[in-house]
Design a protein around this motif. Structure first.
Motif, short mmCIF file in Angstrom:
data_model
loop_
_atom_site.label_atom_id
_atom_site.label_comp_id
_atom_site.label_asym_id
_atom_site.label_seq_id
_atom_site.Cartn_x
_atom_site.Cartn_y
_atom_site.Cartn_z
N ALA A 261 73.30 -12.59 20.37
CA ALA A 261 72.49 -12.27 19.18
C ALA A 261 71.21 -11.55 19.59
N GLY A 262 70.63 -11.97 20.73
CA GLY A 262 69.43 -11.30 21.23
C GLY A 262 69.71 -9.86 21.64
N LEU A 263 70.84 -9.61 22.31
CA LEU A 263 71.22 -8.24 22.69
C LEU A 263 71.44 -7.37 21.47
N ILE A 264 72.05 -7.94 20.45
CA ILE A 264 72.29 -7.19 19.21
C ILE A 264 70.96 -6.84 18.54
N ALA A 265 70.02 -7.77 18.57
CA ALA A 265 68.70 -7.51 17.98
C ALA A 265 68.00 -6.36 18.70
N VAL A 266 68.12 -6.33 20.03
CA VAL A 266 67.53 -5.22 20.81
C VAL A 266 68.18 -3.90 20.44
N SER A 267 69.52 -3.91 20.36
CA SER A 267 70.24 -2.69 19.99
C SER A 267 69.84 -2.21 18.60
N PHE A 268 69.65 -3.17 17.68
CA PHE A 268 69.24 -2.83 16.31
C PHE A 268 67.88 -2.15 16.31
N LEU A 269 66.93 -2.69 17.07
CA LEU A 269 65.58 -2.13 17.10
C LEU A 269 65.56 -0.74 17.73
N VAL A 270 66.33 -0.56 18.81
CA VAL A 270 66.39 0.76 19.46
C VAL A 270 66.90 1.80 18.47
N LEU A 271 67.97 1.45 17.74
CA LEU A 271 68.54 2.38 16.78
C LEU A 271 67.60 2.61 15.60
N LEU A 272 66.95 1.54 15.13
CA LEU A 272 66.04 1.64 13.99
C LEU A 272 64.87 2.56 14.29
N LEU A 273 64.36 2.50 15.51
CA LEU A 273 63.18 3.28 15.88
C LEU A 273 63.51 4.69 16.35
N SER A 274 64.79 5.02 16.37
CA SER A 274 65.20 6.36 16.79
C SER A 274 65.13 7.33 15.63
N ASP A 275 64.71 8.55 15.93
CA ASP A 275 64.69 9.62 14.92
C ASP A 275 66.08 10.23 14.89
N PHE A 276 66.97 9.58 14.15
CA PHE A 276 68.40 9.88 14.22
C PHE A 276 68.77 10.94 13.17
#
Length: 406
Positions: A170-185
């Motif tokens: 769950a912690g790894l998923i949270a990190v992945s979520f934040l990385v994607l959320l903060l990306s200018d995608f």
């Protein structure tokens, strides 16, 4: 957003889902040992995972470009985060099934997004095959990491200690979520039709193409073979080779690493040699391992296993089948995707995931049935049949490519 940032996002999400998605083999074993279900009941876990993938993927590819790949992947990560917490606090066979349903739904969105975006960030067929093989190699490294990590949480004094890994996940998923959320995608991709309904109709029309029909058969047969072996190898190691539970999982890591190595090398070699020739050699190698190595598992006498040196030779040799199976899936997928117009890459990826999921479900159920009725020592012989069908599919692809060149 630069192509490089998109690539990093694809690799990170694929790695996280690799650990969760392919823990099904470990959970099959755990369900038998901890929740006291039989082999056939445990094999239903593959269906909860793969049928969720199949159902969602069949529809998601037609509207995902309109929703946006970033929004879709963020929603998928949020759902699987909830699934991990449910597994940790639920601790039952029912919550195992619920967790895999969440993983399946989420992975459908992630995989369609990844496969569609690879077409956006690559410029030619060879680059497409190379990147797809690299992403799939990263996926296998994630699986291997999961197989290594799970036993670290096992305890002889606390039978529920293994559930703590879901807090880590769950912690790894949270990190992945934040990385994607903060990306200018922001990626430059096309939308197949003029409306959501039109998009879905265009996806269904793809099935009429002969190339897509043969591809569906190839994807189905390959995943049936790979998932059948991958999901049941820990149980094979424990029940047929008589290895301790923890050792049986560690030995299964050889399969994941051999697949990762095979895909990594194929990503390099595909730029220099014919991918058809490579796959014919790989299919022959996989068939030889099944034909020559599995007989050594028949009537193997139990013996004390105190270290990895005590593990029977077959425990090291049979998982090497992954090295030969490894290049088939990404190279066939890449060939079909790169032979399809880029605006259809999302719906095409949707069909790919759909047929792969159905193949994975049937493969695991079939092996579970064979384990129960003819024994684990003979169950993996079934893989020779789909390998023969894959060989016929490759001949068709070769003929299709030659026609395109003329």
């Amino acid at each position: 957003m630069s192509n490089q940032k998109i690539r990093i996002s694809l690799f990170l999400n694929y790695f996280v889902f690799a650990i969760l998605l392919n823990s099904v083999g470990i959970l099959i074993q755990k369900s038998i040992n901890s929740y006291h279900v039989d082999e056939l009941q445990a094999s239903i876990l593959e269906a909860f995972k793969d049928l969720s993938i199949a159902f969602v993927s069949f529809f998601v590819g037609s509207f995902l470009p309109r929703l946006g790949y970033k929004k879709g992947m963020l929603a998928a990560l949020a759902l699987v985060f909830a699934g991990c917490l449910t597994m940790y606090f639920g601790n039952s066979f029912a919550t195992v099934k619920l967790m895999f349903a969440c993983v399946g739904v989420s992975f459908a969105v992630i995989k369609v997004s990844v496969y569609a975006l690879i077409g956006v960030v690559t410029n030619d067929e060879k680059e497409h095959k190379s990147l797809l093989s690299s992403v799939e190699s990263c996926f296998m490294i994630g699986i291997a990491a999961g197989f290594i990590a799970f036993p670290f949480f096992y305890s002889d004094t606390n039978p529920n200690a293994w559930l703590r890994i879901y807090l880590l996940l769950a912690g790894l998923i949270a990190v992945s979520f934040l990385v994607l959320l903060l990306s200018d995608f922001k990626a430059d991709y096309e939308i197949p039709g003029t409306s959501v309904i039109d998009d879905f109709v265009e996806m269904v029309k793809l099935i009429k193409r002969p190339l897509v029909l043969v591809f569906a058969v190839a994807a189905f047969m390959y995943v049936m073979t790979e998932q059948g072996i991958m999901s049941w190898l820990p149980t094979f190691n424990q029940k047929v080779l008589h290895l301790p539970e923890t050792t049986s999982i560690y030995m299964a890591v050889i399969l994941m690493l051999s697949i990762a190595l095979g895909r990594y090398l194929s990503a390099l070699l595909v730029k220099k040699i014919s991918w058809f020739f490579m796959l014919f050699v790989c299919l022959a190698g996989a068939a030889i391992i099944v034909w020559l190595v599995l007989p050594a598992a028949q009537n193997l006498a139990p013996r004390q296993i105190l270290s990895f040196a005590d593990v029977p030779v077959i425990g090291y040799v049979f998982p090497l089948i992954g090295f030969f199976l490894a290049p088939i899936y990404p190279l066939v997928n890449s060939f079909v995707l790169s032979s399809t117009e880029k605006k259809f890459h999302s719906p095409m990826a949707s069909l790919l995931v759909f047929f792969s999921a159905i193949g994975g479900t049937l493969g695991s159920r079939l092996v579970g049935y064979l384990f129960k009725h003819i024994g684990g020592g003979k169950a993996f012989y079934f893989s020779l049949a789909p390998m023969a069908v894959l060989l016929l599919c490759l001949w068709f692809f070769y003929g299709f490519q030659q026609k395109q060149k003329t």
